[in-house]
Design a protein around this motif. Structure first.
Motif, PDB file in Angstrom:
ATOM      1  N   ASN A 274       0.834  -1.206   0.000  1.00  0.00           N
ATOM      2  CA  ASN A 274       0.000   0.000   0.000  1.00  0.00           C
ATOM      3  C   ASN A 274       0.867   1.254   0.000  1.00  0.00           C
ATOM      4  OD1 ASN A 274      -2.360  -1.475   0.003  1.00  0.00           O
ATOM      5  ND2 ASN A 274      -2.632  -1.371   2.212  1.00  0.00           N
ATOM      6  N   ALA A 275       1.959   1.222   0.775  1.00  0.00           N
ATOM      7  CA  ALA A 275       2.853   2.387   0.825  1.00  0.00           C
ATOM      8  C   ALA A 275       3.512   2.611  -0.536  1.00  0.00           C
ATOM      9  CB  ALA A 275       3.924   2.187   1.899  1.00  0.00           C
ATOM     10  N   ARG A 276       3.915   1.519  -1.184  1.00  0.00           N
ATOM     11  CA  ARG A 276       4.511   1.664  -2.519  1.00  0.00           C
ATOM     12  C   ARG A 276       3.489   2.221  -3.502  1.00  0.00           C
ATOM     13  NH1 ARG A 276       6.938  -3.803  -1.640  1.00  0.00           N
ATOM     14  NH2 ARG A 276       9.022  -3.376  -0.859  1.00  0.00           N
ATOM     15  N   ALA A 277       2.262   1.693  -3.438  1.00  0.00           N
ATOM     16  CA  ALA A 277       1.221   2.187  -4.342  1.00  0.00           C
ATOM     17  C   ALA A 277       0.949   3.663  -4.073  1.00  0.00           C
ATOM     18  CB  ALA A 277      -0.056   1.361  -4.182  1.00  0.00           C
ATOM     19  N   GLU A 278       0.898   4.037  -2.810  1.00  0.00           N
ATOM     20  CA  GLU A 278       0.659   5.442  -2.447  1.00  0.00           C
ATOM     21  C   GLU A 278       1.809   6.317  -2.925  1.00  0.00           C
ATOM     22  OE1 GLU A 278      -1.294   8.738  -0.833  1.00  0.00           O
ATOM     23  OE2 GLU A 278      -2.020   6.731  -1.224  1.00  0.00           O
ATOM     24  N   ALA A 279       3.049   5.833  -2.738  1.00  0.00           N
ATOM     25  CA  ALA A 279       4.214   6.594  -3.206  1.00  0.00           C
ATOM     26  C   ALA A 279       4.189   6.747  -4.720  1.00  0.00           C
ATOM     27  CB  ALA A 279       5.511   5.914  -2.766  1.00  0.00           C
ATOM     28  N   ASP A 280       3.841   5.671  -5.420  1.00  0.00           N
ATOM     29  CA  ASP A 280       3.743   5.751  -6.883  1.00  0.00           C
ATOM     30  C   ASP A 280       2.659   6.750  -7.295  1.00  0.00           C
ATOM     31  OD1 ASP A 280       5.743   3.907  -7.163  1.00  0.00           O
ATOM     32  OD2 ASP A 280       4.396   2.193  -7.520  1.00  0.00           O
ATOM     33  N   ARG A 281       1.524   6.733  -6.574  1.00  0.00           N
ATOM     34  CA  ARG A 281       0.442   7.654  -6.889  1.00  0.00           C
ATOM     35  C   ARG A 281       0.878   9.098  -6.639  1.00  0.00           C
ATOM     36  NH1 ARG A 281      -3.011  10.616  -4.516  1.00  0.00           N
ATOM     37  NH2 ARG A 281      -2.536   9.890  -2.430  1.00  0.00           N
ATOM     38  N   VAL A 282       1.572   9.332  -5.529  1.00  0.00           N
ATOM     39  CA  VAL A 282       2.040  10.689  -5.212  1.00  0.00           C
ATOM     40  C   VAL A 282       3.044  11.157  -6.263  1.00  0.00           C
ATOM     41  CG1 VAL A 282       3.417  12.009  -3.551  1.00  0.00           C
ATOM     42  CG2 VAL A 282       1.559  10.562  -2.747  1.00  0.00           C
ATOM     43  N   ILE A 283       3.960  10.270  -6.646  1.00  0.00           N
ATOM     44  CA  ILE A 283       4.954  10.632  -7.663  1.00  0.00           C
ATOM     45  C   ILE A 283       4.271  10.930  -8.985  1.00  0.00           C
ATOM     46  CG2 ILE A 283       6.845   9.699  -9.054  1.00  0.00           C
ATOM     47  CD1 ILE A 283       7.803   8.268  -6.506  1.00  0.00           C
ATOM     48  N   LYS A 284       3.289  10.107  -9.342  1.00  0.00           N
ATOM     49  CA  LYS A 284       2.571  10.319 -10.599  1.00  0.00           C
ATOM     50  C   LYS A 284       1.824  11.649 -10.569  1.00  0.00           C
ATOM     51  CE  LYS A 284      -0.879   8.223 -13.606  1.00  0.00           C
ATOM     52  NZ  LYS A 284      -1.860   7.151 -13.747  1.00  0.00           N
ATOM     53  N   THR A 285       1.152  11.924  -9.450  1.00  0.00           N
ATOM     54  CA  THR A 285       0.416  13.179  -9.320  1.00  0.00           C
ATOM     55  C   THR A 285       1.374  14.364  -9.392  1.00  0.00           C
ATOM     56  OG1 THR A 285      -1.218  12.078  -7.939  1.00  0.00           O
ATOM     57  CG2 THR A 285      -1.158  14.475  -7.829  1.00  0.00           C
ATOM     58  N   ALA A 286       2.505  14.258  -8.697  1.00  0.00           N
ATOM     59  CA  ALA A 286       3.480  15.348  -8.707  1.00  0.00           C
ATOM     60  C   ALA A 286       4.056  15.554 -10.110  1.00  0.00           C
ATOM     61  CB  ALA A 286       4.605  15.054  -7.708  1.00  0.00           C
ATOM     62  N   THR A 287       4.308  14.456 -10.800  1.00  0.00           N
ATOM     63  CA  THR A 287       4.835  14.560 -12.159  1.00  0.00           C
ATOM     64  C   THR A 287       3.818  15.222 -13.082  1.00  0.00           C
ATOM     65  OG1 THR A 287       6.144  12.573 -11.808  1.00  0.00           O
ATOM     66  CG2 THR A 287       5.789  13.240 -14.078  1.00  0.00           C
ATOM     67  N   GLU A 288       2.559  14.783 -12.979  1.00  0.00           N
ATOM     68  CA  GLU A 288       1.513  15.385 -13.806  1.00  0.00           C
ATOM     69  C   GLU A 288       1.352  16.866 -13.481  1.00  0.00           C
ATOM     70  OE1 GLU A 288      -1.871  12.958 -13.018  1.00  0.00           O
ATOM     71  OE2 GLU A 288      -1.221  11.358 -14.379  1.00  0.00           O
ATOM     72  N   SER A 289       1.389  17.189 -12.199  1.00  0.00           N
ATOM     73  CA  SER A 289       1.262  18.584 -11.784  1.00  0.00           C
ATOM     74  C   SER A 289       2.429  19.414 -12.312  1.00  0.00           C
ATOM     75  CB  SER A 289       1.204  18.662 -10.263  1.00  0.00           C
ATOM     76  OG  SER A 289       1.202  19.994  -9.841  1.00  0.00           O
ATOM     77  N   ALA A 290       3.635  18.851 -12.207  1.00  0.00           N
ATOM     78  CA  ALA A 290       4.820  19.568 -12.703  1.00  0.00           C
ATOM     79  C   ALA A 290       4.753  19.743 -14.220  1.00  0.00           C
ATOM     80  CB  ALA A 290       6.089  18.807 -12.318  1.00  0.00           C
ATOM     81  N   ASN A 291       4.299  18.709 -14.914  1.00  0.00           N
ATOM     82  CA  ASN A 291       4.162  18.820 -16.371  1.00  0.00           C
ATOM     83  C   ASN A 291       3.130  19.882 -16.738  1.00  0.00           C
ATOM     84  OD1 ASN A 291       6.067  16.889 -16.913  1.00  0.00           O
ATOM     85  ND2 ASN A 291       4.608  15.216 -17.106  1.00  0.00           N
ATOM     86  N   ALA A 292       1.989  19.871 -16.038  1.00  0.00           N
ATOM     87  CA  ALA A 292       0.957  20.869 -16.316  1.00  0.00           C
ATOM     88  C   ALA A 292       1.480  22.272 -16.008  1.00  0.00           C
ATOM     89  CB  ALA A 292      -0.291  20.569 -15.488  1.00  0.00           C
ATOM     90  N   MET A 293       2.207  22.385 -14.895  1.00  0.00           N
ATOM     91  CA  MET A 293       2.746  23.686 -14.509  1.00  0.00           C
ATOM     92  C   MET A 293       3.774  24.164 -15.536  1.00  0.00           C
ATOM     93  SD  MET A 293       4.493  24.778 -10.883  1.00  0.00           S
ATOM     94  CE  MET A 293       3.144  24.105  -9.957  1.00  0.00           C
ATOM     95  N   SER A 294       4.647  23.261 -15.966  1.00  0.00           N
ATOM     96  CA  SER A 294       5.664  23.667 -16.946  1.00  0.00           C
ATOM     97  C   SER A 294       5.014  24.031 -18.271  1.00  0.00           C
ATOM     98  CB  SER A 294       6.690  22.553 -17.143  1.00  0.00           C
ATOM     99  OG  SER A 294       6.102  21.425 -17.762  1.00  0.00           O
TER     100      SER A 294
END
Length: 167
Positions: free
Chosen positions: A74-94
């Motif tokens: 669950n922690a790995r899945a949550e970490a992957d989800r957070v990383i994915k969300t952060a990446t998407e957010s960073a891409n949208a921001m850039s």
């Protein structure tokens, strides 16, 4: 006959020895085998208790391990989800920043082009005004006197000289 006395069987001796044997068996059973059996039974129950506790501890350890592995997944899945969300957010921001920069650059470019066009028109109007003034000067000079070929060349040279000075 002396040999026979050593080998002979006396019924009373046999009965007494059998009786002694039975008495010893009863005494051994009551005072030796019963306590030893009780001690062995107690020891067997204690060992079974140890085995039961060890099995229980092993079951708990396996349960805790499964729970730990589930939590880690669950922690790995949550970490992957957070990383994915952060990446998407960073891409949208850039992407947003790049679009804003392009829009700003286009706006600056349009403003610069407008300013260049205005400066060009202003310079053109100034040159036009100067040329008009020079043409009026030449026309007034032509009217004042009659123009000969030499005068005409002198006027043109003067005109070119004045245009060269003005720029």
């Amino acid at each position: 006959m002396e040999v026979q006395q050593f080998i002979s069987i006396t019924p009373w001796t046999l009965i007494l020895q059998i009786g002694n044997l039975l008495i010893l068996m009863v005494l051994f059973k009551k005072y030796l085998f019963a306590p030893v059996t009780a001690i062995l039974e107690k020891r067997r129950e204690e060992i079974e208790g140890h085995y039961d506790r060890a099995q229980q501890a092993e079951d708990e350890a396996l349960s805790m391990k499964a729970d730990y592995e589930g939590k880690m997944a669950n922690a790995r899945a949550e970490a992957d989800r957070v990383i994915k969300t952060a990446t998407e957010s960073a891409n949208a921001m850039s992407t947003g920043i790049i679009e804003d920069a392009r829009a700003h650059a286009d706006q600056l470019k349009r403003r610069a082009q407008t300013e260049i066009e205005m400066e060009r028109r202003k310079a053109f109007d100034e040159v036009k005004g100067e040329l008009s003034g020079i043409a009026l000067d030449i026309a007034s000079q032509v009217i004042e006197r009659e123009v000969s070929a030499k005068d005409h060349e002198a006027l043109i040279d003067e005109f070119i000289k004045n245009v060269g000075d003005a720029s």
